[in-house]
Design a protein around this motif. Structure first.
Motif, mmCIF file in Angstrom:
data_model
loop_
_atom_site.group_PDB
_atom_site.id
_atom_site.type_symbol
_atom_site.label_atom_id
_atom_site.label_comp_id
_atom_site.label_asym_id
_atom_site.label_seq_id
_atom_site.Cartn_x
_atom_site.Cartn_y
_atom_site.Cartn_z
ATOM 1 N N CYS A 4 0.861 -1.186 0.000
ATOM 2 C CA CYS A 4 0.000 0.000 0.000
ATOM 3 C C CYS A 4 0.895 1.232 0.000
ATOM 4 C CB CYS A 4 -0.921 -0.009 1.215
ATOM 5 S SG CYS A 4 -2.362 1.063 1.001
ATOM 6 N N ASN A 5 1.058 1.814 -1.178
ATOM 7 C CA ASN A 5 2.011 2.891 -1.379
ATOM 8 C C ASN A 5 1.558 4.201 -0.738
ATOM 9 O OD1 ASN A 5 0.349 4.421 -3.407
ATOM 10 N ND2 ASN A 5 0.509 2.444 -4.458
ATOM 11 N N TRP A 7 1.734 7.160 -2.365
ATOM 12 C CA TRP A 7 1.273 8.181 -3.317
ATOM 13 C C TRP A 7 -0.227 8.147 -3.537
ATOM 14 C CZ3 TRP A 7 5.224 4.724 -5.067
ATOM 15 C CH2 TRP A 7 4.791 3.619 -5.808
ATOM 16 N N ASP A 8 -0.895 7.011 -3.217
ATOM 17 C CA ASP A 8 -2.340 6.968 -3.424
ATOM 18 C C ASP A 8 -3.042 5.952 -2.532
ATOM 19 O OD1 ASP A 8 -4.835 7.479 -4.398
ATOM 20 O OD2 ASP A 8 -4.422 6.971 -6.477
ATOM 21 N N CYS A 9 -2.571 4.716 -2.541
ATOM 22 C CA CYS A 9 -3.239 3.648 -1.810
ATOM 23 C C CYS A 9 -3.439 3.994 -0.335
ATOM 24 C CB CYS A 9 -2.446 2.349 -1.946
ATOM 25 S SG CYS A 9 -3.084 0.991 -0.939
ATOM 26 N N PRO A 11 -3.027 7.043 1.447
ATOM 27 C CA PRO A 11 -3.852 8.213 1.739
ATOM 28 C C PRO A 11 -5.332 8.013 1.432
ATOM 29 C CG PRO A 11 -1.827 8.872 0.648
ATOM 30 C CD PRO A 11 -1.868 7.371 0.600
ATOM 31 N N ASP A 12 -5.659 7.109 0.451
ATOM 32 C CA ASP A 12 -7.058 6.880 0.091
ATOM 33 C C ASP A 12 -7.658 5.653 0.791
ATOM 34 O OD1 ASP A 12 -7.054 9.073 -1.483
ATOM 35 O OD2 ASP A 12 -7.043 8.029 -3.405
ATOM 36 N N GLN A 14 -6.982 2.423 0.766
ATOM 37 C CA GLN A 14 -7.312 1.351 -0.171
ATOM 38 C C GLN A 14 -6.504 0.078 0.100
ATOM 39 O OE1 GLN A 14 -6.935 2.805 -4.179
ATOM 40 N NE2 GLN A 14 -8.293 4.554 -3.819
ATOM 41 N N TYR A 21 -6.170 -4.161 -7.186
ATOM 42 C CA TYR A 21 -5.995 -2.912 -7.925
ATOM 43 C C TYR A 21 -4.595 -2.327 -7.737
ATOM 44 C CZ TYR A 21 -10.999 -2.891 -8.831
ATOM 45 O OH TYR A 21 -12.253 -3.210 -9.265
ATOM 46 N N TRP A 22 -3.932 -2.734 -6.671
ATOM 47 C CA TRP A 22 -2.561 -2.277 -6.450
ATOM 48 C C TRP A 22 -1.639 -3.478 -6.603
ATOM 49 C CZ3 TRP A 22 -1.854 2.602 -6.868
ATOM 50 C CH2 TRP A 22 -2.873 3.493 -6.497
ATOM 51 N N ASN A 40 0.883 6.357 -15.765
ATOM 52 C CA ASN A 40 0.382 5.818 -14.496
ATOM 53 C C ASN A 40 1.271 4.724 -13.918
ATOM 54 O OD1 ASN A 40 -2.207 7.334 -14.244
ATOM 55 N ND2 ASN A 40 -2.655 6.270 -16.165
ATOM 56 N N PHE A 187 -2.789 20.563 -4.201
ATOM 57 C CA PHE A 187 -3.731 19.483 -4.402
ATOM 58 C C PHE A 187 -4.604 19.658 -5.644
ATOM 59 C CE2 PHE A 187 -2.921 19.102 0.215
ATOM 60 C CZ PHE A 187 -2.312 17.868 0.153
#
Length: 347
Positions: A4-5, A7-9, A11-12, A14, A21-22, A40, A187
Motif C-alpha cells: 500500500c504505497n 502516493w495513493d493507496c 492516503p485513500d 485502499q 488494484y494495487w 500511471n 492538491f
C-alpha cells in the motif's frame, strides 16, 4: 511485491485492494537501450540475483542497480550572482544590493509591485484590497521568524514585478516560496499554470513554514503543505530567469557530493553576490537645499530657516494650502481635516 504505497493507496485507505488494484510487475532486460511507458506507472531498477535465469522470478530482496553519471564535484564553490530585479532603490548601487536583493533576516522588507507591476506601494503593513494582497511585508519578524536554513541567505526583495534575470558563476540551488496562498494549491494543481517550467521544480514539503508576509499574520498555519509550499531547483552556471508572480526566491550553494537535480539537505549555505564594495571610508557630504523657509533669502542657502541641524526646540513649519506662505501658530492643529501650522522636531 504489492504494497500500500504512499502516493495513493495509503492516503485513500485502499489497503483492501492490494493484490487486485494495487499490483507490482517484474521484467528482465538485457544489456542495451530500452524504453519504459510512464503512463500511471513508476519504476525501480535492481541487480539480478546470482544464479537466476533471465526471465525467472527473482527473490524479493535484490540489490539496487547503479547509475551512470558524471560525478558531482566533491566540493562546490560558492556561487556569485547578480540580479536584474527592480527594487525600491533601483540605481543606487550597480546591482541594487539592499533594494532588489539582500541577505534575508528579521525586519527586511519584501516589496510587492502594484497591479501594473511598475511601482511600489508604501504601506508599512500588508493588507488586502478587493481580495488582492499588496503593499509591503517582512521576510521575518519576532513573531514569525525565518527557519534556520533560510536565515541570512541571499534572496530577492521584489515580488510580482514580472520576469527577473539572474547570472551565476557556478551551480546554484534556488528555493521558491509562494507569497499568496490564493494563487497556489498543490492538491488542485493550480500552481502548474503559474510557475514557469514548473515541472523542473521539485516540491519540498519539508521546507514549508508559516511566513511573516501572509501565512502568520492571517493565521494560516493549518495550510502548510497544501497552500503554503516551497520548491527547489538546480541551476547550472549561466544566465537564467525567474517568474516573480506571487513568488519569492532565495539562492543557495549546492551541498558537496550531491548530483544536479537531487534533493538537497535542508541546511545549505548561502550563495554570494557580485557587488562593487562600498568605499571603506565615506567623505562627509556637503549639501545645499532649495527649500523655501520662513526666512527665505536671509542666507545664501537659507540655513536656519529652510534647513538646520535638528535638535530640541527647532521649529518644523508647514506651508499653507497654496504652499506659498507659512502659518505662525505655535502648535499643530487641523482645519477641515488638514494638518497645518508649526510644530517642533523635538521637545
Amino acid at each position: 511485491l504489492a504494497w500500500c504505497n504512499a502516493w495513493d493507496c495509503g492516503p485513500d485507505n485502499q489497503e483492501s485492494y492490494v493484490g487486485s488494484y494495487w499490483l507490482a510487475w517484474e521484467r528482465y532486460f538485457p544489456e542495451g537501450t530500452h524504453t519504459l511507458d510512464t503512463t500511471n506507472m513508476a519504476y525501480q531498477f535492481f541487480t539480478p540475483a546470482d544464479g537466476t535465469l533471465p526471465g525467472s522470478d527473482q527473490p524479493v530482496e535484490l540489490s539496487s542497480a547503479d547509475y551512470i553519471e558524471i560525478p558531482a564535484p566533491t566540493v562546490y564553490s560558492t556561487p556569485k550572482l547578480n540580479v536584474s530585479a527592480p527594487g525600491y532603490g533601483t540605481g543606487l548601487t550597480p546591482f541594487d544590493f539592499g533594494s532588489s536583493v539582500d541577505f534575508w533576516r528579521n525586519g527586511i522588507v519584501l516589496k510587492r509591485g502594484e497591479a501594473n507591476n511598475k511601482g511600489w506601494y508604501e504601506e508599512s503593513y500588508p493588507r488586502t484590497l478587493d481580495g488582492r494582497y499588496y503593499g509591503s511585508g517582512f521576510v521575518a519578524t519576532d513573531a514569525y521568524p525565518l527557519p534556520s536554513w533560510s536565515e541570512g541567505v541571499l534572496g530577492l526583495l521584489s515580488v510580482s514585478v514580472g520576469t527577473v534575470t539572474f547570472t551565476t558563476d557556478a551551480p546554484v540551488i534556488v528555493r521558491m516560496y509562494n507569497t499568496n496562498w490564493n494563487w497556489v494549491s498543490y492538491f488542485d494543481n493550480r500552481y502548474t499554470g503559474i510557475i514557469t517550467e514548473h515541472e523542473l521544480w521539485r516540491t519540498r514539503f519539508d521546507l514549508a513554514w508559516c511566513n511573516a508576509w501572509d501565512c502568520g499574520p492571517d493565521n494560516q498555519g493549518g495550510y502548510l503543505g497544501s497552500y503554503w509550499l516551497a520548491w527547489e531547483r538546480y541551476f547550472p552556471e549561466g544566465t537564467h530567469t525567474l517568474d516573480t508572480t506571487n513568488m519569492a526566491y532565495q539562492f543557495f550553494t549546492p551541498a558537496d557530493g550531491t548530483l544536479p537535480g537531487s534533493d538537497q539537505p535542508v541546511e545549505l549555505s548561502s550563495a554570494d553576490y557580485i557587488e562593487i564594495p562600498a568605499p571603506t571610508v565615506y567623505s562627509t557630504p556637503k549639501l545645499n537645499v532649495s527649500a523655501p523657509g520662513y526666512g527665505t533669502g536671509l542666507t545664501p542657502f537659507d540655513f536656519g530657516s529652510s534647513v538646520d541641524f535638528w535638535r530640541n526646540g527647532i521649529v518644523l513649519k508647514r506651508g499653507e494650502a497654496n504652499n506659498k506662505g507659512w502659518y505662525e501658530e505655535s502648535y499643530p492643529r487641523t482645519l477641515d481635516g488638514r494638518y497645518y501650522g508649526s510644530g517642533f522636531v523635538a521637545t
